[in-house]
Write a protein that holds these residues in place. Structure first.
Motif, mmCIF file in Angstrom:
data_model
loop_
_atom_site.group_PDB
_atom_site.id
_atom_site.type_symbol
_atom_site.label_atom_id
_atom_site.label_comp_id
_atom_site.label_asym_id
_atom_site.label_seq_id
_atom_site.Cartn_x
_atom_site.Cartn_y
_atom_site.Cartn_z
ATOM 1 N N ARG A 156 -15.470 1.572 27.697
ATOM 2 C CA ARG A 156 -15.720 0.674 26.482
ATOM 3 C C ARG A 156 -14.463 -0.057 26.278
ATOM 4 O O ARG A 156 -14.591 -1.224 25.970
ATOM 5 N N ALA A 157 -13.361 0.500 26.215
ATOM 6 C CA ALA A 157 -11.908 -0.093 25.916
ATOM 7 C C ALA A 157 -11.763 -1.356 26.728
ATOM 8 O O ALA A 157 -11.155 -2.151 26.473
ATOM 9 N N ALA A 158 -12.223 -1.231 28.098
ATOM 10 C CA ALA A 158 -12.056 -2.238 28.934
ATOM 11 C C ALA A 158 -13.264 -3.565 28.858
ATOM 12 O O ALA A 158 -13.202 -4.328 29.519
ATOM 13 N N GLY A 159 -13.961 -3.191 27.724
ATOM 14 C CA GLY A 159 -15.166 -4.240 27.507
ATOM 15 C C GLY A 159 -16.463 -4.089 28.485
ATOM 16 O O GLY A 159 -17.066 -4.859 28.415
ATOM 17 N N ALA A 217 -14.878 10.867 27.768
ATOM 18 C CA ALA A 217 -13.634 10.121 27.865
ATOM 19 C C ALA A 217 -13.676 8.968 28.977
ATOM 20 O O ALA A 217 -13.274 7.806 28.624
ATOM 21 N N LEU A 218 -14.859 9.106 29.661
ATOM 22 C CA LEU A 218 -14.872 7.943 30.575
ATOM 23 C C LEU A 218 -15.746 6.955 29.819
ATOM 24 O O LEU A 218 -15.518 5.875 30.027
ATOM 25 N N HIS A 219 -16.645 7.160 29.003
ATOM 26 C CA HIS A 219 -17.422 6.221 28.012
ATOM 27 C C HIS A 219 -16.295 5.414 27.207
ATOM 28 O O HIS A 219 -16.117 4.219 27.218
ATOM 29 N N LYS A 220 -15.006 6.095 26.662
ATOM 30 C CA LYS A 220 -14.191 5.618 25.898
ATOM 31 C C LYS A 220 -13.265 4.552 26.912
ATOM 32 O O LYS A 220 -12.884 3.346 26.555
ATOM 33 N N ALA A 229 -16.417 -3.001 33.245
ATOM 34 C CA ALA A 229 -17.443 -2.483 34.051
ATOM 35 C C ALA A 229 -18.738 -2.199 33.406
ATOM 36 O O ALA A 229 -19.296 -2.167 32.335
ATOM 37 N N LYS A 230 -20.064 -2.648 34.432
ATOM 38 C CA LYS A 230 -21.194 -2.395 33.987
ATOM 39 C C LYS A 230 -21.516 -1.025 35.076
ATOM 40 O O LYS A 230 -21.462 -1.331 36.245
ATOM 41 N N LEU A 231 -21.482 -0.061 34.567
ATOM 42 C CA LEU A 231 -21.529 1.420 35.057
ATOM 43 C C LEU A 231 -22.420 2.276 34.957
ATOM 44 O O LEU A 231 -22.987 2.344 33.784
ATOM 45 N N VAL A 232 -23.361 2.526 35.958
ATOM 46 C CA VAL A 232 -24.375 3.429 35.943
ATOM 47 C C VAL A 232 -24.118 4.825 36.568
ATOM 48 O O VAL A 232 -23.565 4.634 37.785
ATOM 49 N N LEU A 233 -23.962 5.942 36.138
ATOM 50 C CA LEU A 233 -23.871 7.148 36.919
ATOM 51 C C LEU A 233 -25.205 7.815 36.910
ATOM 52 O O LEU A 233 -25.975 7.958 35.841
ATOM 53 N N ASP A 234 -25.404 8.011 38.114
ATOM 54 C CA ASP A 234 -26.776 8.371 38.968
ATOM 55 C C ASP A 234 -26.645 10.176 38.734
ATOM 56 O O ASP A 234 -25.976 10.653 39.610
ATOM 57 N N PHE A 235 -27.325 10.713 38.253
ATOM 58 C CA PHE A 235 -27.345 12.337 38.058
ATOM 59 C C PHE A 235 -28.484 12.831 38.715
ATOM 60 O O PHE A 235 -28.658 14.056 38.660
#
Length: 123
Positions: A79-82, A73-76, A51-57
């Motif tokens: 990232r593990a999925a590329g 944990a989400l970052h890990k 994913a290209k994932l943006v979390l909007d806070f």
């Protein structure tokens, strides 16, 4: 493209091939709130794959140490999925917590959604 699944604590959309997930909960302190959001984020990451994932806070006014752990944990997982995770619209008091925990070395903090999406597209 199929419609996004329903989430209780996230509003999800795609912008220029980047998934933007806006967190709708203001306070991320309680175990229940953090656990529910973490489950939704992990489910979203699983669905996206690399994913290209943006979390909007933008709506988040506070978060505790448990949420910090969930972001790591989400970052890990992403990232593990590329993929790559970034955050945007982070209020100064929340950014301070993230910076104190040295999480800015894991993902970038961007001033707004457009800047975060541009970090993926190079536009």
């Amino acid at each position: 493209m199929p419609p996004e699944p329903d989430y209780l604590l996230l509003q999800v959309k795609t912008v220029e091939g980047v998934t933007v997930a806006r967190i709708t909960a203001a306070e991320l302190w309680s175990d229940h709130q953090v656990g529910s959001l973490a489950a939704e984020l992990m489910h979203l990451a699983d669905d996206l794959g690399a994913a290209k994932l943006v979390l909007d806070f933008a709506d988040v006014t506070g978060l505790g140490s448990r949420m910090i752990g969930q972001l790591a944990a989400l970052h890990k997982q992403v990232r593990a999925a590329g993929g790559r995770l970034t955050l945007c619209n982070v209020r100064p008091e929340v950014a301070e917590v993230i910076e104190t925990c040295k999480l800015t070395t894991l993902f970038g903090l961007y001033p707004d959604e457009q800047a975060a999406v541009r970090s993926f597209t190079g536009a």
